[in-house]
Design a protein around this motif. Structure first.
Motif, mmCIF file in Angstrom:
data_model
loop_
_atom_site.group_PDB
_atom_site.id
_atom_site.type_symbol
_atom_site.label_atom_id
_atom_site.label_comp_id
_atom_site.label_asym_id
_atom_site.label_seq_id
_atom_site.Cartn_x
_atom_site.Cartn_y
_atom_site.Cartn_z
ATOM 1 N N ASP A 18 10.738 -23.302 -15.183
ATOM 2 C CA ASP A 18 9.751 -24.315 -14.797
ATOM 3 C C ASP A 18 9.803 -24.586 -13.294
ATOM 4 O OD1 ASP A 18 8.949 -24.556 -17.413
ATOM 5 O OD2 ASP A 18 10.145 -26.353 -17.818
ATOM 6 N N VAL A 19 11.020 -24.659 -12.748
ATOM 7 C CA VAL A 19 11.171 -24.906 -11.316
ATOM 8 C C VAL A 19 10.543 -23.777 -10.516
ATOM 9 C CG1 VAL A 19 12.806 -25.131 -9.434
ATOM 10 C CG2 VAL A 19 13.226 -26.333 -11.570
ATOM 11 N N HIS A 20 10.858 -22.543 -10.892
ATOM 12 C CA HIS A 20 10.323 -21.405 -10.141
ATOM 13 C C HIS A 20 8.800 -21.349 -10.238
ATOM 14 C CE1 HIS A 20 14.466 -19.280 -10.434
ATOM 15 N NE2 HIS A 20 14.335 -19.912 -9.282
ATOM 16 N N ALA A 21 8.261 -21.689 -11.406
ATOM 17 C CA ALA A 21 6.801 -21.698 -11.550
ATOM 18 C C ALA A 21 6.174 -22.747 -10.639
ATOM 19 C CB ALA A 21 6.421 -21.956 -13.009
ATOM 20 N N ARG A 22 6.797 -23.921 -10.544
ATOM 21 C CA ARG A 22 6.282 -24.970 -9.664
ATOM 22 C C ARG A 22 6.380 -24.532 -8.197
ATOM 23 N NH1 ARG A 22 5.700 -30.643 -9.735
ATOM 24 N NH2 ARG A 22 5.236 -30.343 -11.939
ATOM 25 N N LEU A 23 7.484 -23.889 -7.840
ATOM 26 C CA LEU A 23 7.632 -23.409 -6.474
ATOM 27 C C LEU A 23 6.610 -22.333 -6.145
ATOM 28 C CD1 LEU A 23 11.532 -23.208 -6.202
ATOM 29 C CD2 LEU A 23 10.037 -25.045 -5.403
ATOM 30 N N ASP A 24 6.333 -21.440 -7.114
ATOM 31 C CA ASP A 24 5.321 -20.406 -6.905
ATOM 32 C C ASP A 24 3.957 -21.028 -6.618
ATOM 33 O OD1 ASP A 24 7.030 -18.248 -7.221
ATOM 34 O OD2 ASP A 24 6.631 -18.031 -9.362
ATOM 35 N N ARG A 25 3.594 -22.049 -7.401
ATOM 36 C CA ARG A 25 2.286 -22.680 -7.219
ATOM 37 C C ARG A 25 2.208 -23.388 -5.869
ATOM 38 N NH1 ARG A 25 3.130 -23.897 -12.759
ATOM 39 N NH2 ARG A 25 3.815 -26.025 -12.257
ATOM 40 N N GLY A 31 1.960 -22.341 1.656
ATOM 41 C CA GLY A 31 2.776 -21.496 2.521
ATOM 42 C C GLY A 31 3.228 -20.261 1.775
ATOM 43 N N TYR A 32 4.498 -20.243 1.374
ATOM 44 C CA TYR A 32 4.981 -19.150 0.537
ATOM 45 C C TYR A 32 6.250 -19.570 -0.188
ATOM 46 C CZ TYR A 32 8.243 -18.036 4.409
ATOM 47 O OH TYR A 32 9.207 -18.093 5.378
ATOM 48 N N HIS A 33 6.524 -18.857 -1.282
ATOM 49 C CA HIS A 33 7.781 -18.971 -2.013
ATOM 50 C C HIS A 33 8.324 -17.571 -2.209
ATOM 51 C CE1 HIS A 33 9.997 -19.321 -6.059
ATOM 52 N NE2 HIS A 33 10.812 -19.743 -5.098
ATOM 53 N N PHE A 44 8.396 -22.275 1.909
ATOM 54 C CA PHE A 44 7.874 -22.713 3.196
ATOM 55 C C PHE A 44 6.570 -23.452 2.996
ATOM 56 C CE2 PHE A 44 5.219 -21.676 7.044
ATOM 57 C CZ PHE A 44 5.830 -22.614 7.867
ATOM 58 N N THR A 45 6.478 -24.655 3.582
ATOM 59 C CA THR A 45 5.267 -25.458 3.570
ATOM 60 C C THR A 45 4.786 -25.593 5.008
ATOM 61 O OG1 THR A 45 6.073 -26.699 1.655
ATOM 62 C CG2 THR A 45 4.259 -27.672 2.911
ATOM 63 N N GLU A 46 3.627 -25.045 5.298
ATOM 64 C CA GLU A 46 3.129 -24.997 6.675
ATOM 65 C C GLU A 46 2.314 -26.227 7.010
ATOM 66 O OE1 GLU A 46 0.955 -21.836 9.704
ATOM 67 O OE2 GLU A 46 0.830 -21.538 7.531
ATOM 68 N N ASP A 47 2.630 -26.846 8.153
ATOM 69 C CA ASP A 47 1.861 -27.984 8.638
ATOM 70 C C ASP A 47 1.942 -27.994 10.159
ATOM 71 O OD1 ASP A 47 0.425 -30.448 8.735
ATOM 72 O OD2 ASP A 47 1.150 -30.900 6.727
ATOM 73 N N ASP A 48 2.416 -29.104 10.777
ATOM 74 C CA ASP A 48 2.340 -29.164 12.239
ATOM 75 C C ASP A 48 3.548 -28.530 12.913
ATOM 76 O OD1 ASP A 48 4.408 -30.983 12.303
ATOM 77 O OD2 ASP A 48 3.235 -32.646 13.094
ATOM 78 N N ASP A 49 3.747 -28.821 14.203
ATOM 79 C CA ASP A 49 4.724 -28.080 14.996
ATOM 80 C C ASP A 49 6.108 -28.706 15.034
ATOM 81 O OD1 ASP A 49 4.076 -30.231 16.533
ATOM 82 O OD2 ASP A 49 3.493 -29.110 18.325
ATOM 83 N N ILE A 50 6.410 -29.594 14.103
ATOM 84 C CA ILE A 50 7.784 -30.028 13.859
ATOM 85 C C ILE A 50 8.214 -29.433 12.521
ATOM 86 C CG2 ILE A 50 9.308 -31.990 13.397
ATOM 87 C CD1 ILE A 50 7.655 -33.636 15.309
#
Length: 302
Positions: A18-25, A31-33, A44-50
């Motif tokens: 379940d955890v891996h499925a949530r991370l995949d989504r 970003g990516y898993h 990785f969750t992509e947003d601003d420059d921090i």
């Protein structure tokens, strides 16, 4: 390299799935898993420059901002920061060739150069990893809770808390955590000095500009108490903004006087020193503090 894993709270196969499925989504949307090997992955969750880089165990995701998502998202999400979570299945100290290769890849791509500020965070064995891998982003801030310096038996024969990892090699790449911090711009180290092993590890992180924040009587997992007290997230956000000062910590840490686990630990300590008058004074002060907290909560809810 010999790799071990200590996994006292392992998830069931279905829960892990379940955890891996949530991370995949989440990774597909934001970003990516990537699964790095049988014990490690990266989200990785992509947003601003921090960028906030957290090291966490998959078992701890239940304490995150949403079921099956990392704690670090609660730090980065509210501020709109980018987030990279390295996670492990069990306490591996992230001693893995696959993790080395992942960071080598990021360095080769200039990944960290794209961010204005980078913060590494971890607690315990994950604090070891946060310190160690911070070397890939010179100028980063390392926020470490009860970090371990190494489990090399030649240097820390007194730490017997992770027997399954005693044969793991801590002498090759990304080995000795204090040395890996040399390129960090700021290092914050938080621990309970009454936990003997944590205090001994803390002495190995020796640099003149170290911001050492003691949290006596929070015990073996102070990060959990500090999260419950509403202290940890503001500190990490201040680190991300470059505004963290000891004075902010002292102000936030006043919350311990309304935190029942802290009050009970101090009371138990007073019992051990056999000082009835001191215990009575402390009990009365604690009762007044908790009574005032309840009255305030009642007024707000009313």
């Amino acid at each position: 390299m010999t790799q071990g894993t200590s996994n006292p709270q392992s998830l069931s196969p279905s829960a892990r799935g379940d955890v891996h499925a949530r991370l995949d989504r989440h990774g597909a949307d934001h970003g990516y898993h990537r699964r790095l090997d049988a014990y490690h992955g990266a989200l990785f969750t992509e947003d601003d420059d921090i960028l906030v880089v957290t090291f966490e165990t998959i078992e701890s995701f239940r304490d995150g901002p949403a079921p099956h998502l990392p704690f670090g998202l609660g730090v980065a999400g509210r501020e709109g920061w980018s987030h990279l979570c390295l996670y492990s299945d069990g306490e591996t100290f992230f001693r893995s060739e696959a993790v080395y290769a992942f960071f080598d890849e990021l360095v080769d791509e200039g990944f960290f150069d794209a961010f204005e500020r980078v913060i590494f965070y971890g607690a315990g064995p994950c604090g070891y990893a946060a310190a160690t891998y911070s070397v890939v982003a010179p100028g980063a801030t390392a926020f470490l809770v009860r970090p371990l310096a190494t489990l090399d038996p030649r240097l820390t024969p007194w730490d017997r808390r992770y027997p399954a990892l005693r044969r793991t090699d801590f002498t090759d790449r990304y080995g000795y955590a204090p040395e890996m911090l040399e390129a960090a711009e700021e290092v914050v180290l938080l621990h309970d000095p009454h936990v003997a092993e944590d205090a001994m590890h803390a002495t190995l992180f020796d640099r003149p500009d170290l911001m050492r924040l003691d949290c006596p009587w929070l015990g073996k997992t102070p990060e959990k108490d500090m999260l419950q007290m509403g202290v940890l997230l503001p500190l990490l956000r201040a680190a991300g903004k470059g505004t963290l000062e000891p004075s902010l910590y002292r102000e936030l840490y006043q919350a311990r006087f309304s935190h029942k686990p802290y009050l009970r630990r101090v009371e138990r300590h007073i019992d051990t020193v056999n000082h009835p008058k001191l215990r009575a004074r402390w009990a009365r002060a604690a009762e007044r503090q908790l009574a005032g907290q309840e009255q305030t909560a009642g007024a707000v809810n009313g």
